[in-house]
Design an enzyme around this catalytic site. Structure first.
Site, PDB file in Angstrom:
ATOM      1  N   LEU A   8      13.411  34.163  80.614  1.00  0.00           N
ATOM      2  CA  LEU A   8      14.729  34.710  80.918  1.00  0.00           C
ATOM      3  C   LEU A   8      14.739  36.221  80.829  1.00  0.00           C
ATOM      4  CD1 LEU A   8      16.964  32.206  78.920  1.00  0.00           C
ATOM      5  CD2 LEU A   8      16.533  32.224  81.377  1.00  0.00           C
ATOM      6  N   GLY A   9      13.782  36.789  80.098  1.00  0.00           N
ATOM      7  CA  GLY A   9      13.733  38.236  79.913  1.00  0.00           C
ATOM      8  C   GLY A   9      13.192  38.566  78.544  1.00  0.00           C
ATOM      9  N   GLY A  37      13.770  40.986  74.883  1.00  0.00           N
ATOM     10  CA  GLY A  37      14.659  41.789  74.054  1.00  0.00           C
ATOM     11  C   GLY A  37      13.850  42.726  73.176  1.00  0.00           C
ATOM     12  N   GLY A  38      14.543  43.333  72.204  1.00  0.00           N
ATOM     13  CA  GLY A  38      13.862  44.266  71.323  1.00  0.00           C
ATOM     14  C   GLY A  38      12.855  43.597  70.430  1.00  0.00           C
ATOM     15  N   GLY A  72      11.261  40.334  71.268  1.00  0.00           N
ATOM     16  CA  GLY A  72      10.409  39.308  71.843  1.00  0.00           C
ATOM     17  C   GLY A  72      10.838  38.874  73.230  1.00  0.00           C
ATOM     18  N   THR A  73      10.127  37.857  73.738  1.00  0.00           N
ATOM     19  CA  THR A  73      10.395  37.270  75.052  1.00  0.00           C
ATOM     20  C   THR A  73      11.240  36.013  74.871  1.00  0.00           C
ATOM     21  OG1 THR A  73       8.267  38.086  75.833  1.00  0.00           O
ATOM     22  CG2 THR A  73       9.331  36.372  77.143  1.00  0.00           C
ATOM     23  N   VAL A  74      12.187  35.786  75.801  1.00  0.00           N
ATOM     24  CA  VAL A  74      13.108  34.656  75.702  1.00  0.00           C
ATOM     25  C   VAL A  74      12.818  33.679  76.842  1.00  0.00           C
ATOM     26  CG1 VAL A  74      15.522  33.930  75.655  1.00  0.00           C
ATOM     27  CG2 VAL A  74      14.858  36.118  74.660  1.00  0.00           C
ATOM     28  N   LYS A 109      13.243  32.278  71.619  1.00  0.00           N
ATOM     29  CA  LYS A 109      12.737  33.647  71.518  1.00  0.00           C
ATOM     30  C   LYS A 109      11.387  33.653  70.824  1.00  0.00           C
ATOM     31  CE  LYS A 109      14.664  36.902  68.886  1.00  0.00           C
ATOM     32  NZ  LYS A 109      15.625  37.937  68.483  1.00  0.00           N
ATOM     33  N   ASP A 124      22.615  46.986  65.225  1.00  0.00           N
ATOM     34  CA  ASP A 124      22.190  47.266  66.604  1.00  0.00           C
ATOM     35  C   ASP A 124      23.247  46.766  67.590  1.00  0.00           C
ATOM     36  OD1 ASP A 124      20.580  48.320  68.556  1.00  0.00           O
ATOM     37  OD2 ASP A 124      19.256  46.574  68.680  1.00  0.00           O
TER      38      ASP A 124
END
Length: 782
Positions: A466-467, A469-470, A472-474, A488, A584
């Site tokens: 899916l993309g 983030g700060g 890891g990968t989801v 994640k 954050d």
């Protein structure tokens, strides 16, 4: 339907001759017609006539009033069936009469209009457009914008744009001549095309004339022709006409589309879950499943809006899995070389055996790999002894092989167990147990086996990403209990990252709020730990806010999202047993579901604050543009740091400017420039035009509240609870907000820049000069 692997394509090519041989015998039920016109095979569960099809929706009609006859979908429906694929669960069909959109005459003389694509009937039954295989076309038109939205009555329907494109023409009359397709591509001049990524049974079309100054009846291109067609059809049409313009009358030009179908097809539940009667497990009782062959298997099928299941023949078998004897053994030995056998081939049910012929030895998987064995001549007296020794040796070798297999399995089992234990320790499993020590039931429920997650993500297939983030990968996955989840995976297996990962697990396990992402569990049995939480399908606030074009989220949606965020952060600050500072807060960490309800996510940087302390000193973490300057310079983290970040998001909602990249002509960052213009009374210079048009008095109140949140001194900022109450009051009163608490009045009076007060532009410039320096030069993690 997922993408087909290279191995599957090779297997299909190898099986094709056999499939042709068994097609006639395994197509339909006995005494039922299996052909009509150009369609030579109508496979069950489809059928022509009563008693020849599986269930309503799979019935077909052979229209013999035409020459040649045509196969129609349903009882004389509007679709002409071209072919049916059991392997891909698709049907290629053409709309009779050619045009796929209802009459567009309403466009003449009007600026806006509507149309619809229908024909599958009701909710589509077992059919819907195949995901990603069709496209929206606008041809022979000028200055028209068309948008494809969900059809009425569909799950998730509403004014949700699925696809759209615009067609423009040059200003001269000669430039507006009818489109002539030389290569079948639409580039936006005279025509346009756009893929349809979400398949549905029906669609609505909204269109608008972009040039209202020119009367439409004077447009040489005439009325627009809006179609839904199979991808590549326009290119084929252009090739068949050799680049000449498309025919004006499409009554005899059927436009094909690719439909997907499934057994037990039904809309997804309101929460996005699959229905029992639309899954393999829901039809597991004998006689309920449509998979009738004993050599068939069931496979769940789900799209963004519907679910069902389809049947496949098992490996080594081919034919029709929906018939009792439809899946027949494939005789690989008829063409052994296609299966890598260059020796002696022996066919077996569902498989085959390959070996070098007697008297030869070598590699039977290579051409000419078996050579004659150089055996010395044996005397008749030693033949019996040789046979006895050979048999005894064979028995010993078999027993030895079995022993090796058993020992190897035990060794692998022990090794895997030790590896999981080592990863559990390495991934700070004991730390997680300590963090949730008072809630042992939570720790036990949260641990999800690795095997479950591998199955849910198809072994972490790249297509499921899916993309990133700060932290890891989801991936997107479906658990065995049919929950759609986001998984994640941390990027770096180092102690600091793993500690933050476990920190996020511990925090989310104790949070239960509708505006905070819900945790399902975690897996610590891999080198890189995994986190499983609810799947939010509609992207982030950043994605919806910063779209290309003049309009974005409505003001009411922006205000509601701000209120929901304030509730979630206030809950973290004051409603949990140990206060939590997110650390954050930013628009990319706010997820939106199908109803645009906000969910605060990504707690990897969050910290607990003991109730007897006002803050803690820690290493700085956050995102440029949103980070509290006081926290950055002092390293003292308090709840007011989240308040500052939330204030930046309020500014972002008001201006539609990106805090991390915006720079004014005066070299001011977004926060500093916003405060300067608010003080000068020139706030409209930076406000989003849509906000100015829709917000009214509420915009001024929200801007004033944002100013109190982004003051440089943390003690002068309101609490998140005060912010929540203020925003709710603004929403309820339509911009005439009353004071919530005296302390809040004091905060606003002290810090809100005005055009008349003594604390004017000079003080604001002094306060935010430090912010400017911070925005331009600060470099820190994430």
């Amino acid at each position: 339907m997922g993408s087909t692997s290279a191995a599957s394509l090779i297997s299909l090519a190898v099986l094709l001759p056999f499939l042709l041989l068994v097609a006639a015998s395994s197509a339909g039920l006995p005494n039922c017609p299996t052909s009509c016109g150009d369609v030579n095979s109508v496979p069950y569960p489809f059928g022509i006539g009563a008693g020849c099809y599986h269930s309503p929706g799979f019935n077909l009609t052979c229209d013999r009033t035409r020459d040649p006859p045509r196969l129609l979908l349903g009882d004389g429906g509007v679709f002409h069936v071209l072919n049916i694929s059991l392997a891909n669960a698709t049907m290629r069909a053409a709309r009779i009469g050619g045009i796929n959109i209802t009459s567009l005459d309403g466009l003449r003389g009007a600026v806006d209009g509507r149309a619809a694509w229908r024909g599958l009937g009701g909710d589509g039954g077992p059919y819907a457009l195949s995901d990603g295989s069709n496209e929206l076309l606008i041809v022979r038109c000028c200055d028209v914008l068309a948008q494809l939205t969900a059809g009425a009555g569909e799950t998730g329907s509403g004014n949700v744009t699925i696809s759209g494109c615009a067609s423009f023409c040059p200003g001269t009359a000669s430039g507006r001549a009818l489109l002539s397709l030389s290569d079948g591509r639409c580039t936006g001049v005279g025509c346009c095309q756009m893929p349809i990524s979400i398949g549905r049974a029906s669609y609505d079309v909204q269109y608008r004339r972009l040039d209202v100054s020119r009367p439409p009846e004077h447009d040489p291109a005439g009325l627009p022709l809006v179609l839904i067609a199979e991808q590549g059809w326009l290119r084929q049409q252009a090739a068949s006409t050799r680049g000449s313009p498309l025919p004006v009358n499409l009554d005899e030009t059927p436009v094909p589309v690719l439909l997907g179908w499934a057994i037990g097809s039904a809309p997804l539940g309101q929460d996005g879950t699959l229905l029992d009667n639309s899954t393999c497990s829901g039809n597991a009782a004998p006689g309920r499943s449509a998979c009738k062959s004993r050599h068939s298997s069931c496979r769940d099928f789900a799209t963004a809006v519907r679910s069902g299941y389809v049947c496949d023949c098992q490996q080594g078998y081919a034919g029709n899995p929906y018939l009792a004897k439809g899946c027949q053994d494939v005789n690989e030995c008829e063409r052994p070389e296609d299966y890598g056998c260059f020796g002696e081939c022996i066919n077996q049910p569902g498989t085959f055996q390959c070996r070098c012929p007697p008297g030869t030895q070598g590699n039977h998987t290579q051409r000419n790999g078996c050579a004659v064995s150089p055996l010395p001549p044996a005397s008749s007296s030693s033949t019996g002894l040789s046979i006895g020794i050979g048999v005894s040796s064979g028995v010993v070798l078999i027993l030895l092989a079995l022993l090796i297999v058993v020992l190897t399995r035990k060794h692998k089992h022990r090794r895997a167990k030790k590896l999981r234990e080592r990863f559990f320790q390495q991934n700070r499993g004991q730390l997680l147990q300590q963090l949730v020590a008072q809630r042992a039931d939570i720790a036990e429920r949260m641990i999800i086996p690795l095997e479950e997650l591998e199955k849910a993500t198809n072994n972490f297939d790249k297509a499921r990403e899916l993309g990133g983030g700060g932290h890891g990968t989801v991936y997107k996955g479906i658990l065995s209990d049919l929950h759609v989840v986001a998984i994640k995976r941390s990027k770096i297996a180092v102690k600091r990252e793993i500690d933050e990962f476990i920190n996020e697990v511990a925090i989310l396990s104790q949070i239960n709020h509708r505006n905070v992402v819900k945790l399902f569990g975690c897996c610590l049995e891999t080198e890189v730990p995994l986190l499983v939480y609810e799947f939010i399908p509609n992207g982030t606030l950043y994605d919806h806010l910063h779209v290309i074009g003049p309009r974005s989220l409505s003001w009411q949606d922006r205000l509601r999202i701000a209120i929901e965020m304030a509730r979630a952060i206030a809950y973290l600050h004051s409603a949990v047993s140990v206060p939590i500072i997110h650390r954050d807060i930013k628009s990319t960490n706010v997820l939106l579901d199908d109803t645009l309800t906000s969910k605060v996510a990504d707690f990897g940087a969050s910290r607990h604050i003991p109730v007897d302390r006002s803050g803690i000193t820690t290493k700085v973490q956050g995102t440029i543009g949103y980070l509290d300057p006081t926290y950055y310079y002092t390293r003292r983290l308090t709840e007011k740091s989240d308040v500052y970040s939330f204030g930046v998001i309020l500014v972002e909602l008001l201006t539609r400017k990106k805090p991390f990249s915006y720079m004014s002509l005066e070299d001011e960052g977004l926060v500093a420039h916003f405060a300067t213009l608010l003080t000068k009374g020139s706030l409209t210079d930076i406000l989003d035009l849509q906000v100015s048009e829709e917000g009214g008095k509420e915009v001024e109140e929200v801007a004033a509240l944002a100013a109190t949140c982004i003051t440089l001194t943390g003690e002068d900022r309101p609490t998140m609870r005060q912010i929540e109450m203020a925003l709710e009051s603004i929403q309820a009163s339509g911009g005439h907000v009353a004071a919530i608490q005296k302390s809040e009045e004091d905060i606003i009076e002290r810090n809100l820049p005005t055009t008349q007060g003594a604390r004017n532009n000079q003080e604001v410039t002094r306060i935010y000069s430090l912010e400017d320096e911070f925005m331009l030069s600060a470099r820190y993690p994430r």
